[in-house]
Design an enzyme around this catalytic site. Sequence first.
Site, PDB file in Angstrom:
ATOM      1  N   LYS A   7       1.988 -50.209  14.073  1.00 41.22           N
ATOM      2  CA  LYS A   7       3.255 -49.921  13.403  1.00 41.22           C
ATOM      3  C   LYS A   7       4.369 -49.646  14.414  1.00 41.22           C
ATOM      4  CE  LYS A   7       2.036 -50.609   9.204  1.00 41.22           C
ATOM      5  NZ  LYS A   7       2.639 -51.711   8.424  1.00 41.22           N
ATOM      6  N   THR A  18      -1.345 -47.253  -3.007  1.00 40.46           N
ATOM      7  CA  THR A  18      -1.834 -48.641  -2.983  1.00 40.46           C
ATOM      8  C   THR A  18      -3.239 -48.668  -2.400  1.00 40.46           C
ATOM      9  OG1 THR A  18      -1.073 -49.163  -0.743  1.00 40.46           O
ATOM     10  CG2 THR A  18       0.540 -49.412  -2.533  1.00 40.46           C
ATOM     11  N   TYR A  26      -4.020 -48.190  14.243  1.00 39.73           N
ATOM     12  CA  TYR A  26      -3.044 -48.367  13.168  1.00 39.73           C
ATOM     13  C   TYR A  26      -1.659 -47.903  13.616  1.00 39.73           C
ATOM     14  CZ  TYR A  26      -0.668 -47.864   8.678  1.00 39.73           C
ATOM     15  OH  TYR A  26       0.238 -47.963   7.650  1.00 39.73           O
TER      16      TYR A  26
END
Length: 325
Positions: free
Chosen positions: A209, A242, A205
């Site tokens: 990014k 989220t 991850y």
Amino acid sequence: MWLLSVLVPLLRLYLCGIRVLLYQMFHRSFEMPVLPKQNKRVAIVTGGTRGMGFETARHLASLGMHVIIAGNEREEGALAVRRINEESSEGEAEFIFVDLTSLKSVRNFVQMFRDRALPLHVLINNAGTMLVPEKRTEDGFEFHFCLNYLSHFLLTNLLLDLLKKSGKNGRSSRIINMASATHYAGEINLEDLNKRTIYSSHAAYSQSKLALVLFTYYLQAQLMAGGFAVTVNAVDPGMVDTALYNNLWTLAQMLKKLVASVLFRAPAEGASISVYAAAASELEGVGGCYLYNGQKTQSSDLSYDSELQAQLWKKSCQLVGLQEA
């Protein structure tokens, strides 16, 4: 060796998260200024069916934009479009299917968009996933690397001619890449971008990014050198409540639930930085920035490595089958 390769990225990522939470504890969320109307401008928002993507699409439509929501959930997309169009008297929204884990689907999406013969003024590469257990896409790519970065790299390049054509001096087209503070923990191994040697979802991850930020700076330099009226910026929304956090470990999920209601930002607050980057007058002609809480911020030292930017660009072109510019 294996244990260190898994534990170190995990600790680095969670340390980034703690730093962000401490910042959000003592600083108010970015308050978006009044933005100019965006009538007749066209935007694409990936992952626009829910969360920050939906809030971004809704706000852009309220400014008068024609917003294309790109996502892989047709029913969710139809609901999002209906909600936005019922609320907005200025702009409009529509949904076009794309599966960002498939390069073929990205190419099909671009063709469907081109068939509409619309201009393109804003591209917001918002869709993403986090801490998914190890799996590969249909093209054989590591899941985070493909969905968060590589598909957006391809999408942007396939739409770049439209963005160049639609931008004008004093009214540039804008590309916004959704970054994260976790990029500070990221490393790029050009020989193992798909994490086949040792897999860590945390490292995967963070790498995806960081790749987005490197891509942002390299593309901006290319566009500036060519004199095109297109800008590229990376935005960091902070920690937002989220579905992105659904893949956290059980203990982390429990801790997240304890602090989210107090310290995490709401999706509309997280979306504000993308909307600001897409429409603010003060960012006209301004590119190559990392924007956090409404401010230009220093990204990681590694993200400014121009040689690494160029190497990643070349490698990415090879992986998606693009001829390097």
